[in-house]
Design an enzyme around this catalytic site. Structure first.
Site, PDB file in Angstrom:
ATOM      1  N   LYS A 105      15.046 -13.059 -31.458  1.00 30.68           N
ATOM      2  CA  LYS A 105      16.351 -12.606 -30.957  1.00 30.68           C
ATOM      3  C   LYS A 105      16.552 -13.241 -29.599  1.00 30.68           C
ATOM      4  O   LYS A 105      15.582 -13.562 -28.904  1.00 30.68           O
ATOM      5  CB  LYS A 105      16.365 -11.078 -30.808  1.00 30.68           C
ATOM      6  CG  LYS A 105      17.755 -10.487 -30.723  1.00 30.68           C
ATOM      7  CD  LYS A 105      18.478 -10.612 -32.052  1.00 30.68           C
ATOM      8  CE  LYS A 105      19.327  -9.445 -32.406  1.00 30.68           C
ATOM      9  NZ  LYS A 105      19.447  -9.263 -33.836  1.00 30.68           N
TER      10      LYS A 105
HETATM   11  N1  GLU Z   1      22.145 -10.867 -35.966  1.00 31.65           N
HETATM   12  C1  GLU Z   1      21.955 -10.565 -37.350  1.00 31.65           C
HETATM   13  C2  GLU Z   1      20.858  -9.527 -37.519  1.00 31.65           C
HETATM   14  O1  GLU Z   1      20.562  -8.783 -36.618  1.00 31.65           O
HETATM   15  C3  GLU Z   1      21.758 -11.817 -38.184  1.00 31.65           C
HETATM   16  C4  GLU Z   1      20.589 -12.673 -37.808  1.00 31.65           C
HETATM   17  C5  GLU Z   1      20.543 -13.986 -38.564  1.00 31.65           C
HETATM   18  O2  GLU Z   1      21.391 -14.245 -39.388  1.00 31.65           O
HETATM   19  O3  GLU Z   1      19.633 -14.757 -38.280  1.00 31.65           O
HETATM   20  O4  GLU Z   1      20.309  -9.370 -38.580  1.00 31.65           O
END
Ligand code: GLU
Length: 412
Positions: A105
């Protein structure tokens, strides 16, 4: 919201899973430690010429099962602790859905709404350039999250590609279709939330046709979840945004039309609700699809829904979760309920690697198949071990990462 609590929540869920799986203290050490954390300064020249400094983060929590994967969040409250917590959740989410990824993240502590389009672009590009050494289609693949969207992904892809000297669409997912994005990615998280709601209703013996749904949040997750729930025949009776909620509208399309024209959700004829009133409505399904820590020790007791489907990441604190369990409310946990986004991100990455693009139907069908497999596994584990769906989902996700660790062994 306090930022320690997101990490506390994530660690306490991990601790529980480690103990339920009978893993060792060594395993706990390995699983509770992020592999790589990067904090960067992101200078931004504002349109008026002033230079401001922002803090940026990228956490690669795990790379054991594949390249790390996860979104980039622009939010004033984001800090390293919260980024670690969210990267940890991505790790279990990718393992639970059997995607060949670790978890990551990133983010910048900034209010995206305070930036002009040009400022947003400069900030995104500088952030990308600061984290450039550790991202890439084989290393770590960012995607949209709270406060970012396909425009940010286009700028990230371009910044990375200009530095590489050729186009690298697979470095990020959630891109515009013309740049190698996937059909169905925009609605994917919401589609997954609706599939989760439908399956939870089945488990509870409630017919999805006409089942009532309240959704906290009307952004990338909440809006598309509302659309998909309506398409499946459920009745969305309340939605909210940061300013508060509404009920008594005719359809999601009516709310959306009003929102597009006026920038708010207060459709004429609808009735306003406070955030707590929305959470406490007597509905079949409650979908928290805003930020973390919305269902707490304080707010959980008044929840009358039979099912909670976590569209947001970490919307429930451990104290809130204990109350939901006591009140026999079925909770579809975030790592299952909102996994649709990263599942279709995976499809996008595969399509980019192969330069071969799928139809919208193929995307939808494959999303349904992968998510349904995980739902069935969670349901079976929950029954076999007599644990909640969250505990079952964590046991499956954490167990797979632990097993991969064991098989790879420790270097040197
Ligand atoms: N931000 C989204 C999540 O928390 C998608 C992450 C992604 O597609 O890599 O799952």
């Amino acid at each position: 919201m306090t930022t320690e609590s997101a990490l506390d929540t994530a660690l306490s869920q991990l601790k529980q899973a480690v103990s339920q799986l009978g893993l060792s203290e060594n395993d706990w050490q390995t699983l509770s430690t992020p592999r790589r954390v990067l904090e960067v300064a992101v200078p931004l020249r504002r349109d008026n010429g002033n230079v401001e400094m922002y803090r940026g983060y990228r956490v690669q929590y795990s790379t054991t099962r594949g390249p790390s994967k996860g979104g980039v969040r622009f939010h004033p409250d984001i800090d390293m602790n919260e980024t670690v917590a969210l990267a940890m959740l991505m790790t279990w989410k990718c393992a639970l859905t059997n995607l060949p990824y670790g978890g990551a993240k990133g983010g910048i502590a900034v209010d995206a709404g305070s930036l002009s389009l040009a400022e947003n672009e400069r900030l995104t590009r500088r952030y990308t350039s600061e984290i450039l050494p550790i991202i890439g289609p084989e290393r770590d693949i960012p995607a949209p999250d709270v406060g970012t969207d396909e425009r940010n992904m286009a700028w990230m892809m371009d910044t990375y590609s200009v530095n590489a000297g050729f186009s690298v669409p697979g470095v990020v997912t959630g891109k515009p279709i013309v740049l190698g994005g996937s059909l169905g990615r925009t609605s994917a998280t919401g589609d997954g939330v609706a599939i989760s709601a439908r399956e939870a209703l089945r488990v509870r013996g409630i017919n999805p046709q006409g089942a009532t749904v309240a959704i906290q949040g009307f952004g990338k997750v909440g809006y598309w979840a509302a659309v998909a729930c309506e398409q499946m025949g459920m009745k969305v009776v309340a939605v909210s945004d940061v300013h508060g909620g509404i009920t008594g509208f005719s359809s999601i399309a009516a709310v959306w039309d009003h929102f597009k024209a006026n920038g708010n959700i207060n459709v004429p004829g609808s009735e306003k609700l406070t955030n707590d009133e929305l959470l406490h409505l007597k509905v079949d399904v409650l979908v928290p699809a805003a930020l973390a820590d919305s269902i707490t020790e304080k707010s959980a007791g008044g929840i009358q829904a039979k099912i909670v489907v976590e569209g947001a990441n970490a919307p429930t604190t451990p104290g809130g979760d204990a109350i939901l369990k006591e009140n026999n409310i079925l909770v579809v946990p975030d790592i299952l309920a909102n996994a649709g986004g990263v599942i279709v991100s995976y499809f996008e990455w595969v399509q980019d690697k192969q330069n071969y693009f799928w139809t919208a139907d193929e995307v939808k069908q494959n999303l349904n198949e992968i998510l349904m497999k995980s739902v069935r596994e969670v349901e079976a584990m929950s029954e076999a071990k007599n644990v909640t769906w969250r505990e079952a989902a964590m046991m499956l996700g954490v167990g797979r990462v632990a097993e991969a660790h064991k098989l790879r062994g420790l270097y040197p």
